[in-house]
Design a protein around this motif. Structure first.
Motif, PDB file in Angstrom:
ATOM      1  N   GLY A  94       5.715  -2.818 -24.863  1.00  0.00           N
ATOM      2  CA  GLY A  94       5.331  -1.572 -24.537  1.00  0.00           C
ATOM      3  C   GLY A  94       6.473  -0.685 -24.647  1.00  0.00           C
ATOM      4  N   LYS A  95       6.704   0.530 -24.724  1.00  0.00           N
ATOM      5  CA  LYS A  95       7.921   1.637 -25.015  1.00  0.00           C
ATOM      6  C   LYS A  95       8.570   1.646 -23.562  1.00  0.00           C
ATOM      7  CE  LYS A  95       4.587   4.322 -28.031  1.00  0.00           C
ATOM      8  NZ  LYS A  95       4.064   5.469 -28.443  1.00  0.00           N
ATOM      9  N   ILE A  96       9.502   0.848 -23.811  1.00  0.00           N
ATOM     10  CA  ILE A  96      10.483   0.536 -22.252  1.00  0.00           C
ATOM     11  C   ILE A  96      11.186   1.917 -21.982  1.00  0.00           C
ATOM     12  CG2 ILE A  96      11.827  -0.823 -21.254  1.00  0.00           C
ATOM     13  CD1 ILE A  96       9.624  -2.278 -22.261  1.00  0.00           C
ATOM     14  N   GLU A  97      11.801   2.613 -22.943  1.00  0.00           N
ATOM     15  CA  GLU A  97      12.528   3.433 -22.464  1.00  0.00           C
ATOM     16  C   GLU A  97      11.576   4.762 -22.075  1.00  0.00           C
ATOM     17  OE1 GLU A  97      15.112   4.863 -25.585  1.00  0.00           O
ATOM     18  OE2 GLU A  97      16.480   2.926 -25.596  1.00  0.00           O
ATOM     19  N   ARG A  98      10.418   4.921 -22.713  1.00  0.00           N
ATOM     20  CA  ARG A  98       9.402   5.770 -22.347  1.00  0.00           C
ATOM     21  C   ARG A  98       8.771   5.670 -21.135  1.00  0.00           C
ATOM     22  NH1 ARG A  98       4.296   8.050 -25.517  1.00  0.00           N
ATOM     23  NH2 ARG A  98       3.959  10.143 -24.449  1.00  0.00           N
ATOM     24  N   ILE A  99       8.595   4.294 -20.703  1.00  0.00           N
ATOM     25  CA  ILE A  99       8.103   3.807 -19.278  1.00  0.00           C
ATOM     26  C   ILE A  99       9.104   4.294 -18.235  1.00  0.00           C
ATOM     27  CG2 ILE A  99       7.309   1.984 -17.889  1.00  0.00           C
ATOM     28  CD1 ILE A  99       6.203   0.723 -20.647  1.00  0.00           C
ATOM     29  N   VAL A 100      10.359   4.015 -18.616  1.00  0.00           N
ATOM     30  CA  VAL A 100      11.506   4.277 -17.586  1.00  0.00           C
ATOM     31  C   VAL A 100      11.638   5.775 -17.214  1.00  0.00           C
ATOM     32  CG1 VAL A 100      13.796   3.980 -17.169  1.00  0.00           C
ATOM     33  CG2 VAL A 100      12.780   1.916 -18.255  1.00  0.00           C
ATOM     34  N   PHE A 140      -1.561  -7.187 -16.496  1.00  0.00           N
ATOM     35  CA  PHE A 140      -2.631  -8.307 -16.347  1.00  0.00           C
ATOM     36  C   PHE A 140      -2.299  -9.630 -17.195  1.00  0.00           C
ATOM     37  CE2 PHE A 140      -6.386  -9.970 -18.361  1.00  0.00           C
ATOM     38  CZ  PHE A 140      -6.667 -11.111 -17.683  1.00  0.00           C
ATOM     39  N   SER A 141      -2.002 -10.604 -16.664  1.00  0.00           N
ATOM     40  CA  SER A 141      -2.052 -11.898 -17.370  1.00  0.00           C
ATOM     41  C   SER A 141      -0.901 -12.337 -17.647  1.00  0.00           C
ATOM     42  CB  SER A 141      -3.178 -11.915 -18.551  1.00  0.00           C
ATOM     43  OG  SER A 141      -2.401 -11.535 -19.835  1.00  0.00           O
ATOM     44  N   ASP A 142      -0.749 -13.735 -17.771  1.00  0.00           N
ATOM     45  CA  ASP A 142       0.539 -14.322 -18.452  1.00  0.00           C
ATOM     46  C   ASP A 142       0.850 -13.758 -19.669  1.00  0.00           C
ATOM     47  OD1 ASP A 142      -0.979 -16.602 -20.375  1.00  0.00           O
ATOM     48  OD2 ASP A 142      -2.160 -15.999 -18.587  1.00  0.00           O
ATOM     49  N   MET A 143       0.039 -13.428 -20.445  1.00  0.00           N
ATOM     50  CA  MET A 143       0.502 -12.666 -21.787  1.00  0.00           C
ATOM     51  C   MET A 143       1.200 -11.378 -21.803  1.00  0.00           C
ATOM     52  SD  MET A 143      -3.146 -13.438 -24.066  1.00  0.00           S
ATOM     53  CE  MET A 143      -2.430 -12.937 -25.573  1.00  0.00           C
ATOM     54  N   GLN A 144       1.256 -10.929 -20.763  1.00  0.00           N
ATOM     55  CA  GLN A 144       2.256  -9.785 -20.568  1.00  0.00           C
ATOM     56  C   GLN A 144       3.396 -10.321 -19.803  1.00  0.00           C
ATOM     57  OE1 GLN A 144      -0.155  -6.487 -18.821  1.00  0.00           O
ATOM     58  NE2 GLN A 144      -0.358  -5.818 -20.864  1.00  0.00           N
ATOM     59  N   ALA A 145       3.892 -11.681 -19.738  1.00  0.00           N
ATOM     60  CA  ALA A 145       4.897 -11.905 -19.047  1.00  0.00           C
ATOM     61  C   ALA A 145       6.224 -11.525 -19.768  1.00  0.00           C
ATOM     62  CB  ALA A 145       5.117 -13.349 -18.982  1.00  0.00           C
ATOM     63  N   ALA A 146       6.232 -11.473 -21.102  1.00  0.00           N
ATOM     64  CA  ALA A 146       7.620 -10.891 -21.750  1.00  0.00           C
ATOM     65  C   ALA A 146       7.596  -9.290 -21.391  1.00  0.00           C
ATOM     66  CB  ALA A 146       7.439 -11.209 -23.321  1.00  0.00           C
ATOM     67  N   LEU A 147       6.550  -8.571 -21.691  1.00  0.00           N
ATOM     68  CA  LEU A 147       6.839  -7.130 -21.122  1.00  0.00           C
ATOM     69  C   LEU A 147       7.114  -6.971 -19.881  1.00  0.00           C
ATOM     70  CD1 LEU A 147       6.316  -4.215 -21.927  1.00  0.00           C
ATOM     71  CD2 LEU A 147       4.022  -4.704 -21.569  1.00  0.00           C
ATOM     72  N   ALA A 148       6.512  -7.705 -18.909  1.00  0.00           N
ATOM     73  CA  ALA A 148       6.917  -7.397 -17.634  1.00  0.00           C
ATOM     74  C   ALA A 148       8.355  -7.713 -17.386  1.00  0.00           C
ATOM     75  CB  ALA A 148       6.208  -8.416 -16.652  1.00  0.00           C
ATOM     76  N   ASP A 149       8.847  -8.912 -18.103  1.00  0.00           N
ATOM     77  CA  ASP A 149      10.250  -9.180 -17.916  1.00  0.00           C
ATOM     78  C   ASP A 149      11.266  -7.979 -18.312  1.00  0.00           C
ATOM     79  OD1 ASP A 149      12.491 -11.393 -17.416  1.00  0.00           O
ATOM     80  OD2 ASP A 149      12.873 -10.595 -19.510  1.00  0.00           O
ATOM     81  N   LYS A 150      10.872  -7.482 -19.393  1.00  0.00           N
ATOM     82  CA  LYS A 150      11.529  -6.290 -19.759  1.00  0.00           C
ATOM     83  C   LYS A 150      11.689  -5.121 -18.896  1.00  0.00           C
ATOM     84  CE  LYS A 150      10.596  -7.003 -24.745  1.00  0.00           C
ATOM     85  NZ  LYS A 150      10.196  -6.654 -25.969  1.00  0.00           N
ATOM     86  N   LEU A 151      10.395  -4.888 -18.164  1.00  0.00           N
ATOM     87  CA  LEU A 151      10.556  -3.940 -17.106  1.00  0.00           C
ATOM     88  C   LEU A 151      11.083  -4.194 -15.921  1.00  0.00           C
ATOM     89  CD1 LEU A 151       6.751  -3.103 -17.838  1.00  0.00           C
ATOM     90  CD2 LEU A 151       8.744  -1.503 -18.594  1.00  0.00           C
ATOM     91  N   ARG A 177      13.838  -5.977 -15.598  1.00  0.00           N
ATOM     92  CA  ARG A 177      15.461  -6.087 -16.241  1.00  0.00           C
ATOM     93  C   ARG A 177      15.754  -4.550 -16.164  1.00  0.00           C
ATOM     94  NH1 ARG A 177      17.474 -11.014 -17.567  1.00  0.00           N
ATOM     95  NH2 ARG A 177      15.891 -12.672 -17.760  1.00  0.00           N
ATOM     96  N   ALA A 178      14.653  -3.701 -16.523  1.00  0.00           N
ATOM     97  CA  ALA A 178      14.873  -2.407 -16.612  1.00  0.00           C
ATOM     98  C   ALA A 178      15.124  -1.564 -15.349  1.00  0.00           C
ATOM     99  CB  ALA A 178      13.918  -1.326 -17.709  1.00  0.00           C
ATOM    100  N   GLY A 179      14.709  -2.296 -14.014  1.00  0.00           N
ATOM    101  CA  GLY A 179      14.905  -2.121 -12.670  1.00  0.00           C
ATOM    102  C   GLY A 179      13.519  -1.603 -12.289  1.00  0.00           C
ATOM    103  N   LEU A 180      12.432  -1.874 -12.780  1.00  0.00           N
ATOM    104  CA  LEU A 180      11.211  -1.134 -12.197  1.00  0.00           C
ATOM    105  C   LEU A 180      10.382  -2.347 -11.274  1.00  0.00           C
ATOM    106  CD1 LEU A 180       9.786   0.645 -15.580  1.00  0.00           C
ATOM    107  CD2 LEU A 180      11.185   1.583 -13.771  1.00  0.00           C
ATOM    108  N   ASN A 181       9.628  -1.744 -10.515  1.00  0.00           N
ATOM    109  CA  ASN A 181       8.831  -2.562  -9.759  1.00  0.00           C
ATOM    110  C   ASN A 181       7.620  -2.991 -10.538  1.00  0.00           C
ATOM    111  OD1 ASN A 181      10.410  -2.497  -7.229  1.00  0.00           O
ATOM    112  ND2 ASN A 181       9.562  -0.480  -6.823  1.00  0.00           N
TER     113      ASN A 181
END
Length: 274
Positions: A57-63, A73-84, A86-90
């Motif tokens: 995803g667009k991390i800066e835009r999401i932040v 949803f799903s383990d396949m989004q683990a890397a995306l979730a990790d970035k978010l 680490r960006a300080g989001l719930n």
């Protein structure tokens, strides 16, 4: 935003089913960002910014949207979730695979936004329709054998909730032993002739992200004698209708399966030519 609103007020939905669910609950004003793959409901694409694909995803835009909750949803989004994270989001990521888990997840999301009563009403109506479909199918003299293909290269068979929907709709999944495997890699069919050996009466394809090509399936070596191929019963259900673990699969996905199976059952009961 309504005064006194409880729960997360600014939600980014990384997958379609959460967006559709929040709209059904009348909570769409909380959504500030959606997945680029979202097509349900149609109006969401016009109303909400698209900020993610499935795996990234667009991390800066999401932040910048200042969400107080991101739902994936799903383990396949683990890397995306990790970035978010680490960006300080719930971040809340669910991993539902069965129909029961889908309903539990719908209830969880509804509770987060204070819409538990609306959720239970919707679920009750949905389950009543499920019972009616199962009752109608119980009157058929025989249930069709169904091969559901989630992907073609490699061939991947039905995920658990799709296998369960096949059963509810009146059919029998020809790969029930694979349906219990939670990971896609564990549902890969290594032997390209194995689906043919299991002689499905119908083939249902839902190749996530690309159009199902029945002519390619029918042309597979050794498949000419498969009942579904012989009778021309190779069908597509779009992935947005059945491969997202939320309202679409429980309604439109199930209804499409049932119509296909009912048509097969009707043809099977019809007398042949004199």
């Amino acid at each position: 935003m309504k005064p006194g609103l409880r729960g997360p007020r600014r939600i980014v939905c990384l997958t379609e089913e959460t967006t559709e669910w929040l709209y059904l609950l009348g909570q769409e004003e909380r959504i500030v960002g959606i997945s680029g793959y979202t097509v349900r409901p149609r109006r969401a694409r016009a109303e909400k910014p698209r900020v993610s694909a499935f795996l990234d995803g667009k991390i800066e835009r999401i932040v910048a949207l200042e969400p107080d909750l991101v739902i994936g949803f799903s383990d396949m989004q683990a890397a995306l979730a990790d970035k978010l994270i680490r960006a300080g989001l719930n971040v809340l990521v669910t991993n539902q695979r069965t129909l029961a888990e889908i309903l539990d997840t719908l209830r969880l999301v509804a509770a987060l936004v204070g819409a538990a009563d609306q959720a239970e009403a919707w679920i009750a109506a949905c389950q009543a329709r499920h019972r009616a479909i199962a009752q109608a199918a119980a009157a058929w003299p025989r249930r069709p054998r169904v091969y559901f293909e989630e992907w073609d290269e490699p061939m991947i068979s039905a995920i658990a909730w799709v296998s369960e929907l096949i059963g509810l709709a009146g059919g029998d999944d020809v790969f029930p032993e694979l349906a219990v495997q939670r990971m896609g890699r564990d549902r890969v069919i290594a032997d390209a002739l194995e689906p043919a050996r299991r002689a499905p009466d119908l083939v249902v394809g839902s190749w996530c992200g690309k159009k199902f090509r029945p002519e390619r399936v029918a042309a597979r070596p050794g498949w000419a004698g498969v009942p579904a191929v012989r009778d021309g019963r190779l069908h597509e259900i779009k992935s947005c209708d059945i491969l997202q673990p939320g309202p679409a699969a429980l309604t439109d996905g199930l209804e499409q399966l049932h119509r296909l199976f009912a048509a097969w059952a009707g043809a099977a009961r019809s007398p042949g030519p004199a």
